[in-house]
Design a protein around this motif. Structure first.
Motif, PDB file in Angstrom:
ATOM      1  N   ASP A 178       5.586   1.168 -16.487  1.00  0.00           N
ATOM      2  CA  ASP A 178       4.170   1.202 -16.135  1.00  0.00           C
ATOM      3  C   ASP A 178       3.990   0.437 -14.827  1.00  0.00           C
ATOM      4  O   ASP A 178       4.395  -0.724 -14.718  1.00  0.00           O
ATOM      5  CB  ASP A 178       3.326   0.574 -17.246  1.00  0.00           C
ATOM      6  CG  ASP A 178       3.361   1.393 -18.526  1.00  0.00           C
ATOM      7  OD1 ASP A 178       3.539   2.627 -18.445  1.00  0.00           O
ATOM      8  OD2 ASP A 178       3.207   0.800 -19.612  1.00  0.00           O
ATOM      9  N   VAL A 179       3.372   1.091 -13.826  1.00  0.00           N
ATOM     10  CA  VAL A 179       3.245   0.535 -12.482  1.00  0.00           C
ATOM     11  C   VAL A 179       1.765   0.386 -12.125  1.00  0.00           C
ATOM     12  O   VAL A 179       1.001   1.345 -12.252  1.00  0.00           O
ATOM     13  CB  VAL A 179       3.952   1.436 -11.437  1.00  0.00           C
ATOM     14  CG1 VAL A 179       3.764   0.891 -10.032  1.00  0.00           C
ATOM     15  CG2 VAL A 179       5.434   1.587 -11.769  1.00  0.00           C
ATOM     16  N   PHE A 180       1.394  -0.825 -11.662  1.00  0.00           N
ATOM     17  CA  PHE A 180       0.017  -1.119 -11.294  1.00  0.00           C
ATOM     18  C   PHE A 180       0.014  -1.926 -10.005  1.00  0.00           C
ATOM     19  O   PHE A 180       0.901  -2.744  -9.786  1.00  0.00           O
ATOM     20  CB  PHE A 180      -0.686  -1.932 -12.388  1.00  0.00           C
ATOM     21  CG  PHE A 180      -0.671  -1.267 -13.732  1.00  0.00           C
ATOM     22  CD1 PHE A 180      -1.615  -0.316 -14.066  1.00  0.00           C
ATOM     23  CD2 PHE A 180       0.320  -1.590 -14.657  1.00  0.00           C
ATOM     24  CE1 PHE A 180      -1.594   0.294 -15.310  1.00  0.00           C
ATOM     25  CE2 PHE A 180       0.355  -0.978 -15.898  1.00  0.00           C
ATOM     26  CZ  PHE A 180      -0.602  -0.024 -16.234  1.00  0.00           C
ATOM     27  N   GLY A 181      -1.000  -1.713  -9.153  1.00  0.00           N
ATOM     28  CA  GLY A 181      -1.074  -2.434  -7.895  1.00  0.00           C
ATOM     29  C   GLY A 181      -2.422  -3.093  -7.669  1.00  0.00           C
ATOM     30  O   GLY A 181      -3.460  -2.564  -8.073  1.00  0.00           O
ATOM     31  N   PHE A 182      -2.379  -4.252  -7.013  1.00  0.00           N
ATOM     32  CA  PHE A 182      -3.587  -5.010  -6.680  1.00  0.00           C
ATOM     33  C   PHE A 182      -3.451  -5.561  -5.273  1.00  0.00           C
ATOM     34  O   PHE A 182      -2.343  -5.790  -4.788  1.00  0.00           O
ATOM     35  CB  PHE A 182      -3.781  -6.169  -7.673  1.00  0.00           C
ATOM     36  CG  PHE A 182      -4.070  -5.690  -9.066  1.00  0.00           C
ATOM     37  CD1 PHE A 182      -5.359  -5.413  -9.460  1.00  0.00           C
ATOM     38  CD2 PHE A 182      -3.029  -5.488  -9.969  1.00  0.00           C
ATOM     39  CE1 PHE A 182      -5.625  -4.943 -10.737  1.00  0.00           C
ATOM     40  CE2 PHE A 182      -3.283  -5.023 -11.243  1.00  0.00           C
ATOM     41  CZ  PHE A 182      -4.581  -4.744 -11.637  1.00  0.00           C
ATOM     42  N   ALA A 183      -4.587  -5.808  -4.629  1.00  0.00           N
ATOM     43  CA  ALA A 183      -4.617  -6.374  -3.281  1.00  0.00           C
ATOM     44  C   ALA A 183      -3.644  -5.613  -2.387  1.00  0.00           C
ATOM     45  O   ALA A 183      -2.700  -6.167  -1.854  1.00  0.00           O
ATOM     46  CB  ALA A 183      -4.288  -7.868  -3.315  1.00  0.00           C
ATOM     47  N   LYS A 184      -3.897  -4.333  -2.230  1.00  0.00           N
ATOM     48  CA  LYS A 184      -2.956  -3.444  -1.552  1.00  0.00           C
ATOM     49  C   LYS A 184      -2.992  -3.568  -0.033  1.00  0.00           C
ATOM     50  O   LYS A 184      -2.710  -2.614   0.673  1.00  0.00           O
ATOM     51  CB  LYS A 184      -3.224  -2.002  -1.984  1.00  0.00           C
ATOM     52  CG  LYS A 184      -2.984  -1.783  -3.461  1.00  0.00           C
ATOM     53  CD  LYS A 184      -3.272  -0.355  -3.853  1.00  0.00           C
ATOM     54  CE  LYS A 184      -3.099  -0.178  -5.352  1.00  0.00           C
ATOM     55  NZ  LYS A 184      -3.414   1.177  -5.764  1.00  0.00           N
ATOM     56  N   ALA A 185      -3.294  -4.745   0.439  1.00  0.00           N
ATOM     57  CA  ALA A 185      -3.312  -4.995   1.878  1.00  0.00           C
ATOM     58  C   ALA A 185      -2.746  -6.383   2.131  1.00  0.00           C
ATOM     59  O   ALA A 185      -2.547  -7.162   1.202  1.00  0.00           O
ATOM     60  CB  ALA A 185      -4.745  -4.900   2.407  1.00  0.00           C
ATOM     61  N   ASN A 237       0.850  -1.187   0.000  1.00  0.00           N
ATOM     62  CA  ASN A 237       0.000   0.000   0.000  1.00  0.00           C
ATOM     63  C   ASN A 237       0.887   1.239   0.000  1.00  0.00           C
ATOM     64  O   ASN A 237       1.350   1.680   1.046  1.00  0.00           O
ATOM     65  CB  ASN A 237      -0.915  -0.008   1.231  1.00  0.00           C
ATOM     66  CG  ASN A 237      -1.904   1.130   1.224  1.00  0.00           C
ATOM     67  OD1 ASN A 237      -1.718   2.123   0.522  1.00  0.00           O
ATOM     68  ND2 ASN A 237      -2.961   1.000   1.999  1.00  0.00           N
ATOM     69  N   PRO A 238       1.134   1.809  -1.201  1.00  0.00           N
ATOM     70  CA  PRO A 238       2.018   2.981  -1.279  1.00  0.00           C
ATOM     71  C   PRO A 238       1.505   4.174  -0.477  1.00  0.00           C
ATOM     72  O   PRO A 238       2.304   4.954   0.033  1.00  0.00           O
ATOM     73  CB  PRO A 238       2.067   3.318  -2.764  1.00  0.00           C
ATOM     74  CG  PRO A 238       1.447   2.183  -3.477  1.00  0.00           C
ATOM     75  CD  PRO A 238       0.656   1.382  -2.488  1.00  0.00           C
ATOM     76  N   GLU A 240      -9.288  -9.391  -5.183  1.00  0.00           N
ATOM     77  CA  GLU A 240      -8.357  -8.398  -5.723  1.00  0.00           C
ATOM     78  C   GLU A 240      -7.177  -9.060  -6.432  1.00  0.00           C
ATOM     79  O   GLU A 240      -6.716  -8.571  -7.465  1.00  0.00           O
ATOM     80  CB  GLU A 240      -7.894  -7.470  -4.612  1.00  0.00           C
ATOM     81  CG  GLU A 240      -9.013  -6.573  -4.108  1.00  0.00           C
ATOM     82  CD  GLU A 240      -8.600  -5.663  -2.963  1.00  0.00           C
ATOM     83  OE1 GLU A 240      -7.393  -5.539  -2.694  1.00  0.00           O
ATOM     84  OE2 GLU A 240      -9.498  -5.071  -2.342  1.00  0.00           O
ATOM     85  N   CYS A 241      -6.692 -10.171  -5.895  1.00  0.00           N
ATOM     86  CA  CYS A 241      -5.604 -10.896  -6.567  1.00  0.00           C
ATOM     87  C   CYS A 241      -6.077 -11.465  -7.902  1.00  0.00           C
ATOM     88  O   CYS A 241      -5.337 -11.444  -8.894  1.00  0.00           O
ATOM     89  CB  CYS A 241      -5.065 -12.014  -5.676  1.00  0.00           C
ATOM     90  SG  CYS A 241      -4.060 -11.423  -4.302  1.00  0.00           S
ATOM     91  N   LEU A 242      -7.309 -11.964  -7.950  1.00  0.00           N
ATOM     92  CA  LEU A 242      -7.852 -12.476  -9.215  1.00  0.00           C
ATOM     93  C   LEU A 242      -8.005 -11.354 -10.242  1.00  0.00           C
ATOM     94  O   LEU A 242      -7.775 -11.569 -11.434  1.00  0.00           O
ATOM     95  CB  LEU A 242      -9.181 -13.198  -8.983  1.00  0.00           C
ATOM     96  CG  LEU A 242      -9.065 -14.547  -8.275  1.00  0.00           C
ATOM     97  CD1 LEU A 242     -10.458 -15.105  -7.971  1.00  0.00           C
ATOM     98  CD2 LEU A 242      -8.240 -15.525  -9.099  1.00  0.00           C
TER      99      LEU A 242
END
Length: 164
Positions: free
Chosen positions: A61-68, A43-44, A84-86
């Protein structure tokens, strides 16, 4: 550059897995190659992760998922993290279909598999569908044996001494 992209794994209990992957991203960008960095369980907004800022500045290119994560974030459910991972895996499949990157970093995806939010079969399926030239790096502790068997390169980063 190889015509066939390799699957690399950086795992182990030591510090430096993400750092090694970012070093590879910098090297690829310095050669004009296209890089995508997809992170999980970071979680940035909460923890900073200034490497995301510099990666964006150099054209990654930066993307994030499941930020917890279940360890650091109270109140987050395993079911929500799985969803979120899916979404992240679906996004990665989409990237692979577009065939527009030379390097794809899946930072901390091993944590997603280790903690049961995605399966090694689901991740292997994505790896099998990727373009032949796409280099993929998977980072995080606890990589499943099936992923290690599938990888072309596996580096285990061992903790010998740590200040904490």
């Amino acid at each position: 550059m190889l015509k066939k992209g390799l699957v690399q794994v950086y795992t182990g209990d030591g510090k430096g897995k993400t750092t090694a992957a970012i070093g590879l991203a910098v090297r690829m960008r310095s050669h004009g190659r296209k890089v995508c960095y997809v992170y999980f369980h970071k979680n940035p907004n909460k923890w900073g992760y200034s490497e995301h800022k510099i990666l964006k500045q150099i054209g990654v290119d930066v993307f994030g998922f499941a930020k917890a994560s279940l360890l650091c974030d109270k109140g987050v459910s395993a079911e929500k993290l799985r969803r979120e991972c899916l979404k992240g895996l679906a996004f990665i499949r989409q990237i692979c279909r577009k065939d527009c990157y030379d390097l794809l970093i899946l930072d901390e995806i091993n944590i997603s598999m280790r903690d049961g939010f995605v399966t090694s079969d689901e991740v292997c399926s994505v790896l099998e569908e990727r373009p032949e030239k796409l280099e993929v790096v998977l980072t995080g502790r606890g990589v499943p044996r099936k992923i290690m068997a599938r990888a072309d390169l596996v580096s285990s980063i061992r903790n010998i001494r740590h200040p904490y």
